[in-house]
Design a protein around this motif. Structure first.
Motif, PDB file in Angstrom:
ATOM      1  N   LEU A 100      -0.924  -5.462   5.049  1.00 19.62           N
ATOM      2  CA  LEU A 100      -1.521  -4.122   5.024  1.00 19.62           C
ATOM      3  C   LEU A 100      -0.438  -3.052   5.100  1.00 19.62           C
ATOM      4  CD1 LEU A 100      -4.583  -4.688   7.389  1.00 19.62           C
ATOM      5  CD2 LEU A 100      -4.572  -4.624   4.890  1.00 19.62           C
ATOM      6  N   GLY A 101       0.659  -3.344   5.790  1.00 19.23           N
ATOM      7  CA  GLY A 101       1.777  -2.410   5.827  1.00 19.23           C
ATOM      8  C   GLY A 101       2.365  -2.196   4.442  1.00 19.23           C
ATOM      9  N   GLN A 102       2.517  -3.279   3.688  1.00 20.04           N
ATOM     10  CA  GLN A 102       3.015  -3.157   2.311  1.00 20.04           C
ATOM     11  C   GLN A 102       2.041  -2.359   1.443  1.00 20.04           C
ATOM     12  OE1 GLN A 102       3.961  -7.051   0.784  1.00 20.04           O
ATOM     13  NE2 GLN A 102       5.866  -7.188   1.944  1.00 20.04           N
ATOM     14  N   ARG A 103       0.739  -2.517   1.688  1.00 17.17           N
ATOM     15  CA  ARG A 103      -0.254  -1.752   0.931  1.00 17.17           C
ATOM     16  C   ARG A 103      -0.098  -0.252   1.181  1.00 17.17           C
ATOM     17  NH1 ARG A 103      -2.659  -2.392  -3.547  1.00 17.17           N
ATOM     18  NH2 ARG A 103      -1.670  -0.364  -3.847  1.00 17.17           N
ATOM     19  N   ARG A 104       0.116   0.107   2.454  1.00 23.15           N
ATOM     20  CA  ARG A 104       0.347   1.519   2.778  1.00 23.15           C
ATOM     21  C   ARG A 104       1.611   2.033   2.094  1.00 23.15           C
ATOM     22  NH1 ARG A 104      -1.291  -0.386   7.890  1.00 23.15           N
ATOM     23  NH2 ARG A 104       0.881  -0.516   8.592  1.00 23.15           N
ATOM     24  N   TYR A 105       2.613   1.182   2.033  1.00 21.63           N
ATOM     25  CA  TYR A 105       3.883   1.542   1.389  1.00 21.63           C
ATOM     26  C   TYR A 105       3.677   1.803  -0.106  1.00 21.63           C
ATOM     27  CZ  TYR A 105       8.866   0.811   0.110  1.00 21.63           C
ATOM     28  OH  TYR A 105      10.144   0.932  -0.365  1.00 21.63           O
ATOM     29  N   ILE A 106       2.969   0.913  -0.782  1.00 18.28           N
ATOM     30  CA  ILE A 106       2.696   1.097  -2.213  1.00 18.28           C
ATOM     31  C   ILE A 106       1.912   2.384  -2.447  1.00 18.28           C
ATOM     32  CG2 ILE A 106       1.422   0.174  -4.203  1.00 18.28           C
ATOM     33  CD1 ILE A 106       4.011  -1.300  -3.680  1.00 18.28           C
ATOM     34  N   ASP A 107       0.873   2.608  -1.643  1.00 18.20           N
ATOM     35  CA  ASP A 107       0.066   3.823  -1.789  1.00 18.20           C
ATOM     36  C   ASP A 107       0.904   5.078  -1.579  1.00 18.20           C
ATOM     37  OD1 ASP A 107      -2.156   2.304  -2.321  1.00 18.20           O
ATOM     38  OD2 ASP A 107      -2.966   2.412  -0.280  1.00 18.20           O
ATOM     39  N   ALA A 108       1.828   5.025  -0.620  1.00 17.22           N
ATOM     40  CA  ALA A 108       2.705   6.171  -0.359  1.00 17.22           C
ATOM     41  C   ALA A 108       3.585   6.457  -1.568  1.00 17.22           C
ATOM     42  CB  ALA A 108       3.566   5.902   0.874  1.00 17.22           C
ATOM     43  N   MET A 109       4.103   5.408  -2.217  1.00 17.80           N
ATOM     44  CA  MET A 109       4.948   5.611  -3.402  1.00 17.80           C
ATOM     45  C   MET A 109       4.154   6.172  -4.576  1.00 17.80           C
ATOM     46  SD  MET A 109       7.751   2.506  -3.412  1.00 17.80           S
ATOM     47  CE  MET A 109       6.739   1.111  -2.942  1.00 17.80           C
ATOM     48  N   ILE A 110       2.889   5.832  -4.651  1.00 17.71           N
ATOM     49  CA  ILE A 110       2.037   6.364  -5.716  1.00 17.71           C
ATOM     50  C   ILE A 110       1.763   7.851  -5.497  1.00 17.71           C
ATOM     51  CG2 ILE A 110      -0.285   6.271  -6.734  1.00 17.71           C
ATOM     52  CD1 ILE A 110      -0.245   3.235  -6.173  1.00 17.71           C
TER      53      ILE A 110
END
Length: 330
Positions: A117-127
């Protein structure tokens, strides 16, 4: 005497998927059984879970998560099982839908997805942001996921080039003793960036774009005096920047560009008395729209399970000794 043993029936499973689900020598199955103190039996296409009702429920949820991953053609590893167990224990199993979806497919056909879930937040932040700081320990995918998003943006023609940079700071070794000219000396520091590009983009495709100047891999010092437009820029190992270098890098950002800054503040290799620009920058930039800080921790480590334990052990040791070993101030 009250018998608290119960049995869950009717969990249907495709027999062709059982070997992948259970793992070699049923190692995945053993992890679930040991964690929840249950027995899991496969019979007539049904998994039967025997044990305490609450533990049956949690084991069932873990298996549901793993079957969902199988249905998405994702390989099941011991990390997948450990993370599914953690999600269920933390009551976050309903968030697993957030992990679905493909980020990019590598040149070898490997599918890259979010694993935590941390990686998901990271991807969303980059988007959703122009500047993203990803701070966390080794093995959390900070650099690799940034590379994947950069290559995806490049392929989709959202940017014209990819620029990857690192500060050339020695981790206990002296740069001057390395053989060769300046480029030969700094190449070892940039090697992890090359490796990730080879893996995702393919060696031939990478070399072609490198020769055309569409991909650049260079030490941080080479960024001074430039304005970087229409670029996806990744600053790796940012904990080894000085405050002056961090300011220099961030002010290179041009129109149509994104900057991703990754680092681990527990592994600073700067000389004693030099302060890390990554540790300072949050206080300076907090609250600015378009800039987001993402913090990953040992729960997001996707390397060997021992790496999680190593990171946690170091954190405990450093917390215990923080008052004993005072930082050197110049």
């Amino acid at each position: 005497m009250i018998n608290n043993t119960a049995e869950e029936k009717g969990l249907l499973i495709d027999m062709d998927k059982t070997k992948i689900l259970f793992g070699d020598y049923d190692q995945n199955l053993s992890l679930i059984q040991n964690e929840f103190d249950v027995d899991i039996i496969l019979r007539d296409n049904k998994l039967r879970i025997i044990g305490d009702e609450e533990n049956i429920s949690m084991a069932h949820k873990v298996i549901d998560i793993l079957i969902q991953k199988l249905n998405e053609e994702e390989m099941i590893s011991s990390h997948s099982v450990d993370y599914a167990i953690r999600l269920v224990r933390d009551g976050e199993d309903k968030k697993t839908a957030d992990l679905s979806g493909v980020i990019i497919t590598t040149a070898r056909g490997k599918v890259i997805r979010c694993k935590t879930l941390g990686q998901r937040r990271y991807i969303d932040a980059m988007i959703n942001n122009e500047v993203v700081f990803s701070i966390g320990p080794a093995g959390t995918g900070k650099t690799y996921l940034a590379m994947a998003m950069a290559i995806k943006a490049f392929k989709n023609k959202e940017v014209n080039r990819i620029i990857l940079t690192r500060p050339a700071v020695e981790a206990g070794e002296k740069l001057g003793f390395l053989p060769g000219d300046l480029q030969d000396k700094v190449d070892p520091y940039l090697r992890p960036l090359y490796d990730a590009l080879y893996d995702i983009m393919g060696v031939e495709n990478f070399q072609k774009n490198l020769e055309r100047g569409l991909i650049e891999v260079a030490p941080l010092a080479y960024m001074r005096g430039r304005t970087l437009d229409d670029s996806y820029i990744i600053l790796d190992e940012a904990q080894n920047t000085t405050p002056e270098q961090m300011k220099m890098f961030l002010t290179r950002l041009g129109f149509g560009s994104k900057a991703i800054i990754t680092g681990d503040v527990t592994q600073i290799d700067l000389p004693r008395g030099r302060f890390s620009g990554l540790k300072e920058v949050e206080e300076i930039l907090k609250g600015i729209s378009g800039i987001e800080f993402i913090y990953l921790d040992e729960k997001d480590v996707v390397r060997h399970k021992l790496v999680q334990h190593i990171i946690k052990a170091y954190e405990k040791y450093e917390d215990k000794n923080i008052d004993i070993v005072k930082p050197f101030v110049e």
